[in-house]
Design an enzyme around this catalytic site. Structure first.
Site, PDB file in Angstrom:
ATOM      1  N   ASP A  67       0.816  -1.221   0.000  1.00  0.00           N
ATOM      2  CA  ASP A  67       0.000   0.000   0.000  1.00  0.00           C
ATOM      3  C   ASP A  67       0.846   1.266   0.000  1.00  0.00           C
ATOM      4  OD1 ASP A  67       0.968  -0.418   2.554  1.00  0.00           O
ATOM      5  OD2 ASP A  67      -0.980  -0.772   3.458  1.00  0.00           O
ATOM      6  N   ASN A 136      -7.313  -2.950  14.201  1.00  0.00           N
ATOM      7  CA  ASN A 136      -8.699  -3.302  13.868  1.00  0.00           C
ATOM      8  C   ASN A 136      -8.774  -4.513  12.930  1.00  0.00           C
ATOM      9  OD1 ASN A 136      -7.778  -2.265  11.482  1.00  0.00           O
ATOM     10  ND2 ASN A 136      -9.248  -0.578  11.349  1.00  0.00           N
ATOM     11  N   HIS A 138      -6.979  -4.839  10.106  1.00  0.00           N
ATOM     12  CA  HIS A 138      -6.745  -4.578   8.679  1.00  0.00           C
ATOM     13  C   HIS A 138      -5.432  -5.222   8.229  1.00  0.00           C
ATOM     14  CE1 HIS A 138      -4.664  -0.418   9.511  1.00  0.00           C
ATOM     15  NE2 HIS A 138      -3.724  -1.301   9.252  1.00  0.00           N
ATOM     16  N   GLU A 143      -9.482  -2.287   5.069  1.00  0.00           N
ATOM     17  CA  GLU A 143     -10.112  -1.942   6.333  1.00  0.00           C
ATOM     18  C   GLU A 143     -11.358  -2.798   6.583  1.00  0.00           C
ATOM     19  OE1 GLU A 143      -8.667  -0.126   8.442  1.00  0.00           O
ATOM     20  OE2 GLU A 143      -8.290   1.923   7.806  1.00  0.00           O
TER      21      GLU A 143
HETATM   22  C1  GLP Z   1      -0.271   0.193   8.502  1.00  0.00           C
HETATM   23  C2  GLP Z   1       0.003  -0.642   7.254  1.00  0.00           C
HETATM   24  C3  GLP Z   1      -0.211  -2.108   7.511  1.00  0.00           C
HETATM   25  C4  GLP Z   1       0.456  -2.512   8.813  1.00  0.00           C
HETATM   26  C5  GLP Z   1      -0.148  -1.746   9.952  1.00  0.00           C
HETATM   27  C6  GLP Z   1       0.392  -2.134  11.302  1.00  0.00           C
HETATM   28  O1  GLP Z   1      -1.585   0.531   8.648  1.00  0.00           O
HETATM   29  N1  GLP Z   1      -0.788  -0.240   6.155  1.00  0.00           N
HETATM   30  O2  GLP Z   1       0.289  -2.835   6.431  1.00  0.00           O
HETATM   31  O3  GLP Z   1       0.313  -3.888   9.017  1.00  0.00           O
HETATM   32  O4  GLP Z   1       0.131  -0.388   9.709  1.00  0.00           O
HETATM   33  O5  GLP Z   1       1.452  -1.308  11.648  1.00  0.00           O
HETATM   34  P1  GLP Z   1       2.432  -1.559  12.840  1.00  0.00           P
HETATM   35  O6  GLP Z   1       3.319  -2.678  12.428  1.00  0.00           O
HETATM   36  O7  GLP Z   1       3.191  -0.265  12.963  1.00  0.00           O
HETATM   37  O8  GLP Z   1       1.613  -1.869  14.039  1.00  0.00           O
END
Ligand code: GLP
Length: 235
Positions: A67, A136, A138, A143
């Site tokens: 993304d 959440n 995702h 989402e």
């Molecule tokens: C973002 C990314 C996800 C990732 C998530 C969790 O939203 N788009 O791909 O898994 O963050 O992030 P973190 O690893 O910082 O908790």
């Protein structure tokens, strides 16, 4: 599903990096689906270290990221392109032409999404998809929703995601409200999926892996995958 519980995040990163390195040893021209966020940073550091020690090459590897925020240029330190360059690509021998992240600046977002899906198809899919998980549930920026979106699409970030991810920005207002994300099809079609989570994600991991399969918890769809490895840190 293979669930690997690790003592701490250090071991979590090591186990995740080992899975990727093992694949690259067997398949030098593997297609890696890559993720951003704080979770994979330690694994990327291990891969960079093993490359430096001449134990691992990325020369033939191709990557597709999950993304990108809309409206951020690749030069912005908040962009996922910058994140990938900074945490992995600059430290290994990958050909930058073989690294792909959605273009957050694309004027025609539909065209960009279609281009990204065609690109993944032209690579014959993903050998290993690395995933983190949002609080959440995702994955990428898929989402919670009432339906599953299979294709790459533009998404309005949920309030929860904006609150959690605002920590990476100067303020919540500085954070983009939209992102382009790979849809569920290439993720579920990846030949292997590697989901990595620190201890603060234990609750959502349990819900996703052992609760009902529903697009309201996008990561729960991974229960349908044949070759899912989960690395979860205990502390
Ligand atoms: C973002 C990314 C996800 C990732 C998530 C969790 O939203 N788009 O791909 O898994 O963050 O992030 P973190 O690893 O910082 O908790």
């Amino acid at each position: 599903m293979l669930l690997i519980e690790t003592r701490d995040t250090e071991e979590m990163s090591l186990r995740a990096a080992e899975q990727i390195a093992a694949l690259l040893t067997l398949k030098r021209d593997a297609v890696l689906g890559l993720a951003t966020g704080s979770t994979p940073i330690g694994a990327y550091a291990k891969l960079a270290q093993w490359h430096k020690e001449n134990a691992l090459s990325f020369r033939q590897v191709k990557t597709v990221n999950l993304d990108e925020y809309r409206g951020l240029s690749p030069q912005s330190p908040d962009s996922y392109r910058w994140f990938m360059n900074h945490h992995l690509f600059q430290h290994v021998d990958i050909d930058m032409q073989n690294t792909h992240v959605p273009n957050g600046l694309a004027e025609d977002v539909r065209e960009e999404c279609a281009r990204y899906d065609a690109l993944i198809e032209s690579l014959h899919g993903i050998d290993l998809q690395l995933l983190g998980i949002g609080m959440n549930g995702h994955i990428g920026f898929n989402e919670p929703a009432s339906t599953i979106t299979l294709e790459t699409h533009c998404v309005t970030l949920s309030e929860n995601t904006r609150e959690v991810n605002a920590a990476y920005f100067a303020s919540k207002d500085a954070m983009p409200t939209e992102a382009i994300t790979m849809g569920m099809r290439p993720i579920l079609q990846a030949r292997r999926v590697l989901l990595v989570a620190a201890a603060n994600k234990r609750g959502i991991i349990e819900k996703a892996l052992f609760g009902p399969v529903t697009p309201e918890v996008p990561a729960s769809l991974l229960q349908l995958h044949k070759r899912l490895t989960v690395v979860l840190a205990r502390s």
